[in-house]
Scaffold this motif. Structure first.
Motif, PDB file in Angstrom:
ATOM      1  N   ASN A 101       0.795  -1.127  -0.022  1.00 22.35           N
ATOM      2  CA  ASN A 101      -0.078   0.053  -0.107  1.00 22.35           C
ATOM      3  C   ASN A 101       0.922   1.378  -0.081  1.00 22.35           C
ATOM      4  OD1 ASN A 101       0.451   0.970   2.897  1.00 22.35           O
ATOM      5  ND2 ASN A 101      -0.610  -0.959   3.399  1.00 22.35           N
ATOM      6  N   VAL A 102       0.144   2.385  -0.152  1.00 19.61           N
ATOM      7  CA  VAL A 102       1.228   3.607  -0.381  1.00 19.61           C
ATOM      8  C   VAL A 102       2.109   4.043   0.983  1.00 19.61           C
ATOM      9  CG1 VAL A 102       1.028   6.165  -0.548  1.00 19.61           C
ATOM     10  CG2 VAL A 102      -0.506   4.848  -1.953  1.00 19.61           C
ATOM     11  N   PHE A 103       1.423   3.740   1.981  1.00 17.55           N
ATOM     12  CA  PHE A 103       1.987   3.992   3.515  1.00 17.55           C
ATOM     13  C   PHE A 103       3.409   2.972   3.390  1.00 17.55           C
ATOM     14  CE2 PHE A 103       2.457   2.621   7.913  1.00 17.55           C
ATOM     15  CZ  PHE A 103       2.845   3.865   8.428  1.00 17.55           C
ATOM     16  N   ALA A 105       4.758   1.017   1.185  1.00 19.45           N
ATOM     17  CA  ALA A 105       5.744   0.940   0.382  1.00 19.45           C
ATOM     18  C   ALA A 105       6.951   2.320   0.613  1.00 19.45           C
ATOM     19  CB  ALA A 105       5.230   1.332  -1.100  1.00 19.45           C
ATOM     20  N   LYS A 106       6.314   3.401   1.034  1.00 18.15           N
ATOM     21  CA  LYS A 106       7.097   4.685   1.354  1.00 18.15           C
ATOM     22  C   LYS A 106       8.147   4.208   2.613  1.00 18.15           C
ATOM     23  CE  LYS A 106       4.566   8.057  -0.893  1.00 18.15           C
ATOM     24  NZ  LYS A 106       3.710   9.282  -0.681  1.00 18.15           N
ATOM     25  N   LYS A 107       7.234   3.887   3.567  1.00 24.27           N
ATOM     26  CA  LYS A 107       7.936   3.392   4.783  1.00 24.27           C
ATOM     27  C   LYS A 107       9.046   2.520   4.644  1.00 24.27           C
ATOM     28  CE  LYS A 107       7.036   3.228   9.837  1.00 24.27           C
ATOM     29  NZ  LYS A 107       5.648   2.961  10.672  1.00 24.27           N
ATOM     30  N   PHE A 108       8.710   1.273   3.852  1.00 22.83           N
ATOM     31  CA  PHE A 108       9.799   0.301   3.880  1.00 22.83           C
ATOM     32  C   PHE A 108      10.891   0.802   2.964  1.00 22.83           C
ATOM     33  CE2 PHE A 108      11.362  -3.437   1.685  1.00 22.83           C
ATOM     34  CZ  PHE A 108      11.919  -4.209   2.604  1.00 22.83           C
ATOM     35  N   ILE A 109      10.718   1.420   1.881  1.00 22.96           N
ATOM     36  CA  ILE A 109      11.811   1.664   0.972  1.00 22.96           C
ATOM     37  C   ILE A 109      12.705   2.866   1.724  1.00 22.96           C
ATOM     38  CG2 ILE A 109      12.418   3.265  -1.263  1.00 22.96           C
ATOM     39  CD1 ILE A 109       9.755   1.610  -2.343  1.00 22.96           C
ATOM     40  N   ASP A 110      11.966   3.710   2.756  1.00 22.98           N
ATOM     41  CA  ASP A 110      12.770   4.840   3.375  1.00 22.98           C
ATOM     42  C   ASP A 110      13.625   3.856   4.231  1.00 22.98           C
ATOM     43  OD1 ASP A 110      11.737   7.152   2.455  1.00 22.98           O
ATOM     44  OD2 ASP A 110      10.226   7.438   4.114  1.00 22.98           O
ATOM     45  N   ALA A 111      13.230   2.817   5.032  1.00 15.58           N
ATOM     46  CA  ALA A 111      13.958   2.040   6.128  1.00 15.58           C
ATOM     47  C   ALA A 111      14.973   1.622   5.484  1.00 15.58           C
ATOM     48  CB  ALA A 111      13.052   0.999   6.636  1.00 15.58           C
ATOM     49  N   ILE A 112      15.039   0.994   4.081  1.00 14.33           N
ATOM     50  CA  ILE A 112      16.122   0.125   3.617  1.00 14.33           C
ATOM     51  C   ILE A 112      16.973   0.938   2.929  1.00 14.33           C
ATOM     52  CG2 ILE A 112      14.759  -2.268   4.044  1.00 14.33           C
ATOM     53  CD1 ILE A 112      14.718  -2.415   0.951  1.00 14.33           C
ATOM     54  N   ASN A 113      16.361   2.050   1.993  1.00 10.76           N
ATOM     55  CA  ASN A 113      17.067   2.756   1.102  1.00 10.76           C
ATOM     56  C   ASN A 113      18.000   2.039   0.104  1.00 10.76           C
ATOM     57  OD1 ASN A 113      17.954   5.121  -0.061  1.00 10.76           O
ATOM     58  ND2 ASN A 113      19.630   5.168   1.267  1.00 10.76           N
ATOM     59  N   PRO A 114      17.293   1.236  -0.663  1.00  8.63           N
ATOM     60  CA  PRO A 114      18.388   0.506  -1.675  1.00  8.63           C
ATOM     61  C   PRO A 114      18.775   1.337  -2.854  1.00  8.63           C
ATOM     62  CG  PRO A 114      15.756   0.158  -2.163  1.00  8.63           C
ATOM     63  CD  PRO A 114      15.976   0.958  -1.051  1.00  8.63           C
ATOM     64  N   SER A 115      19.748   0.819  -3.532  1.00  2.67           N
ATOM     65  CA  SER A 115      20.414   1.480  -4.618  1.00  2.67           C
ATOM     66  C   SER A 115      20.038   0.396  -5.737  1.00  2.67           C
ATOM     67  CB  SER A 115      22.005   1.315  -4.334  1.00  2.67           C
ATOM     68  OG  SER A 115      22.446   0.240  -4.114  1.00  2.67           O
ATOM     69  N   LEU A 116      19.829  -0.722  -5.771  1.00  2.00           N
ATOM     70  CA  LEU A 116      19.060  -1.594  -6.507  1.00  2.00           C
ATOM     71  C   LEU A 116      18.386  -2.866  -6.029  1.00  2.00           C
ATOM     72  CD1 LEU A 116      19.670  -2.915  -9.622  1.00  2.00           C
ATOM     73  CD2 LEU A 116      21.234  -4.489  -8.400  1.00  2.00           C
ATOM     74  N   TYR A 128       4.893  -0.465  -4.421  1.00  2.00           N
ATOM     75  CA  TYR A 128       6.311  -0.584  -4.260  1.00  2.00           C
ATOM     76  C   TYR A 128       6.863  -0.149  -5.412  1.00  2.00           C
ATOM     77  CZ  TYR A 128       6.495  -2.810   0.331  1.00  2.00           C
ATOM     78  OH  TYR A 128       6.088  -3.184   1.589  1.00  2.00           O
ATOM     79  N   LEU A 129       6.458  -0.642  -6.653  1.00  2.00           N
ATOM     80  CA  LEU A 129       6.824  -0.294  -8.134  1.00  2.00           C
ATOM     81  C   LEU A 129       6.814   1.252  -8.289  1.00  2.00           C
ATOM     82  CD1 LEU A 129       5.904  -3.116 -10.061  1.00  2.00           C
ATOM     83  CD2 LEU A 129       8.120  -2.779  -9.646  1.00  2.00           C
ATOM     84  N   GLN A 130       5.652   1.553  -8.104  1.00  2.00           N
ATOM     85  CA  GLN A 130       5.550   3.067  -8.088  1.00  2.00           C
ATOM     86  C   GLN A 130       6.492   3.888  -7.478  1.00  2.00           C
ATOM     87  OE1 GLN A 130       3.520   4.613 -10.142  1.00  2.00           O
ATOM     88  NE2 GLN A 130       2.163   2.838 -10.932  1.00  2.00           N
ATOM     89  N   GLU A 131       6.583   3.615  -5.930  1.00  2.00           N
ATOM     90  CA  GLU A 131       7.642   4.340  -5.186  1.00  2.00           C
ATOM     91  C   GLU A 131       8.851   4.112  -5.800  1.00  2.00           C
ATOM     92  OE1 GLU A 131       8.652   7.296  -2.317  1.00  2.00           O
ATOM     93  OE2 GLU A 131       6.649   6.559  -3.205  1.00  2.00           O
ATOM     94  N   LEU A 132       9.397   3.106  -6.113  1.00  2.00           N
ATOM     95  CA  LEU A 132      10.709   2.765  -6.457  1.00  2.00           C
ATOM     96  C   LEU A 132      10.919   3.594  -7.735  1.00  2.00           C
ATOM     97  CD1 LEU A 132      10.887  -1.012  -5.785  1.00  2.00           C
ATOM     98  CD2 LEU A 132      12.320   0.440  -4.669  1.00  2.00           C
TER      99      LEU A 132
END
Length: 174
Positions: A101-103, A105-116, A128-132
Motif C-alpha cells: 500500500n502507499v504507506f 511502500a514509502k516506509k519500507f523503502i525509506d527504511a532500507i534505502n536500496p540502490s538496486l 512498491y513499483l510506483q515508489e521505486l
C-alpha cells in the motif's frame, strides 16, 4: 485490503496464514531495530517464496562475491520462503515484505534505502513499483516468465502493463 482481511480469517484455521500474519506484526519496528543506517550500497531482493529465491540466489551470491561491502536485504511474501531462509548467511537481513500500500511502500523503502532492487519471477507489487520509480531506484525482474494467459496480455490488464513500465530491465526465463 481484501487479501489482508481474507488472510486474517484464514489464520484462524490455517497455520501458514497465521505465520504470514505473525511475521508482519510490528514489521516496521523489527526492520528499524535490525537495520542500521549505513552508507554502504544496499541491494534488495524480493521473492514470493523459496522456489523463486533459489532462482535468484546465484545472482545474489555473485553480487556479494564481487563486492564484499555490499549489503543485502532479502524479503519474502510467503512463510515457506521466509521460514526456511530467515537465517540465510548470504543476506545481511531477511524480512517478510510488508503489505503493498502507499504507506507501507514509502516506509519500507525509506527504511532500507536500496540502490538496486531485484524481484524474482512473478512479483508485481503496484505501490512498491510506483515508489521505486518515483525515487529513480533501478528495479530488475530476474527469471521472469510471461505467458499469454497473464493479465498483461488481456483487455483488463492496464494496471499490470503500467506496473511493467516501472521495471528497468527484464531477465526472462524460457
Amino acid at each position: 485490503m481484501l487479501y489482508s482481511a481474507g488472510i486474517r480469517i484464514a489464520s484462524l484455521a490455517n497455520p501458514k496464514a497465521k505465520k504470514w500474519l505473525d511475521g508482519r506484526r510490528n514489521i516496521f519496528a523489527t526492520i528499524n531495530d535490525k537495520l542500521p543506517k549505513t552508507n554502504h550500497k544496499l541491494v534488495w531482493m524480493h521473492c514470493a517464496s523459496l522456489g523463486e529465491f533459489e532462482q535468484g540466489r546465484p545472482l545474489l551470491e555473485a553480487l556479494k562475491a564481487n563486492n564484499a561491502s555490499l549489503k543485502i536485504v532479502l524479503t519474502f511474501f510467503s512463510p515457506s520462503g521466509y521460514e526456511v531462509m530467515k537465517d540465510y548467511k548470504g543476506a545481511d537481513h531477511v524480512f517478510y515484505l510488508p503489505m503493498d500500500n502507499v504507506f507501507a511502500a514509502k516506509k519500507f523503502i525509506d527504511a532500507i534505502n536500496p540502490s538496486l532492487v531485484l524481484w524474482v519471477k512473478y512479483e508485481y507489487w503496484f505501490y512498491y513499483l510506483q515508489e521505486l520509480k518515483r525515487r529513480n531506484i533501478p528495479v530488475l525482474l530476474v527469471s521472469g516468465i510471461f505467458r499469454t494467459s497473464q493479465p498483461f496480455f488481456k483487455w483488463y490488464g492496464g494496471i499490470w502493463k503500467q506496473m511493467l513500465q516501472n521495471f528497468d530491465h527484464f531477465f526472462c526465463a524460457e
